[in-house]
Design an enzyme around this catalytic site. Sequence first.
Site, PDB file in Angstrom:
ATOM      1  N   CYS A 130     -21.531 -53.981 -16.087  1.00  9.45           N
ATOM      2  CA  CYS A 130     -20.979 -52.937 -14.819  1.00  9.45           C
ATOM      3  C   CYS A 130     -23.006 -52.149 -14.446  1.00  9.45           C
ATOM      4  O   CYS A 130     -23.444 -52.299 -15.458  1.00  9.45           O
ATOM      5  CB  CYS A 130     -19.996 -51.583 -14.747  1.00  9.45           C
ATOM      6  SG  CYS A 130     -19.302 -51.610 -12.450  1.00  9.45           S
ATOM      7  N   ASP A 199     -15.060 -45.051 -15.918  1.00 11.98           N
ATOM      8  CA  ASP A 199     -14.019 -44.667 -14.859  1.00 11.98           C
ATOM      9  C   ASP A 199     -13.083 -43.086 -14.904  1.00 11.98           C
ATOM     10  O   ASP A 199     -12.176 -42.472 -14.128  1.00 11.98           O
ATOM     11  CB  ASP A 199     -13.845 -45.583 -14.179  1.00 11.98           C
ATOM     12  CG  ASP A 199     -14.299 -46.553 -13.429  1.00 11.98           C
ATOM     13  OD1 ASP A 199     -14.857 -47.782 -13.729  1.00 11.98           O
ATOM     14  OD2 ASP A 199     -14.502 -45.813 -12.462  1.00 11.98           O
TER      15      ASP A 199
END
EC number: 5.3.1.29
Length: 316
Positions: A130, A199
Amino acid sequence: MDDRVPPEVRRTATEIDTMEIRGAATIADAAARALRTQATESDAADAEAFRAELRAAARALYETRPTAVSLPNALRYVLRGMSSTTVEGLRQNVVESADEFCARLERAQADLGEIGANRLRDGDTIMTHCHSTDALACVEAAVEQGKHVEAVVKETRPRNQGHITAKRLDELGVPVTLIVDSAARRYLNDVDHVLVGADAVAADGSVVNKIGTSGLAVNARDRGTPIMVAAQTLKLHPGTMTGHTVDIEMRDTAEVVDDETLAELGNPTVKNPAFDVTPPRYVDAIVTERGQFPPESIVILMRELFGEGTSEPWAE
Ligand code: RUB
């Protein structure tokens, strides 16, 4: 969306929802700035109306994407700053706490980068998944220390955030090898660290990050490659201390396959989870601006920062 939410806040909410604004730290920064804009432009008649407007704006931002805990942590930080009894005083409170939040975020990322860079040696190769600004802060600091670092970058289907990482690393002068996600195991022998962001980090040290992180971590452990998670304390999830689980976002299936192809395939069911959970036993270190921690001891830092729990001021 609530009628009291002005166009600027709506725009930020839409951009978070559609991922023009994405990545946990960037989302938090944008949300704090949106509340600041709401405060400066509000024409609320009294303090109660002002507070109600700010709560509505926070709720609209909160409801965009469910997984990155940096978003509610940012909203809480800014709303908690409201202590005045007048509109002007409250406006000032919000502007100050939003500015303070954004400055702290930037400082935390820089401090985390310095700490994370110490784990990277001259000549090391990292594998990324990512695009994480916290993870890249570690590489940037290592490069600034004069270390030569190379990177194997996973493209990260379906949204290909690996392309952003590749571009950013190139700007830092880091040589990049781009691979498809399924080639990760093949190249794990060639890398010294897996370096990812987060996250949310749960009280038990589980790491919630882009879908595919957990499989990568399991493979890396099997190959003996250390897994380093760069996550400033904004990513710590206070609710998990009292047993809340982290909601994993399911995104539109059109990100995976377009309607025409789907029909050609006989309309199979498509699933598109955006994140997954990596158990603590597959993580070697969580690097924060407060130091690096084995995942199992992150709860000590969480207790220090949040006490035993927290509430949601936009729901009051
Ligand atoms: C982004 C993602 C990132 C974390 C950390 O997912 O999983 O690894 O958010 O990023 P998406 P940062 O692209 O779906 O938002 O370190 O920049 O906070």
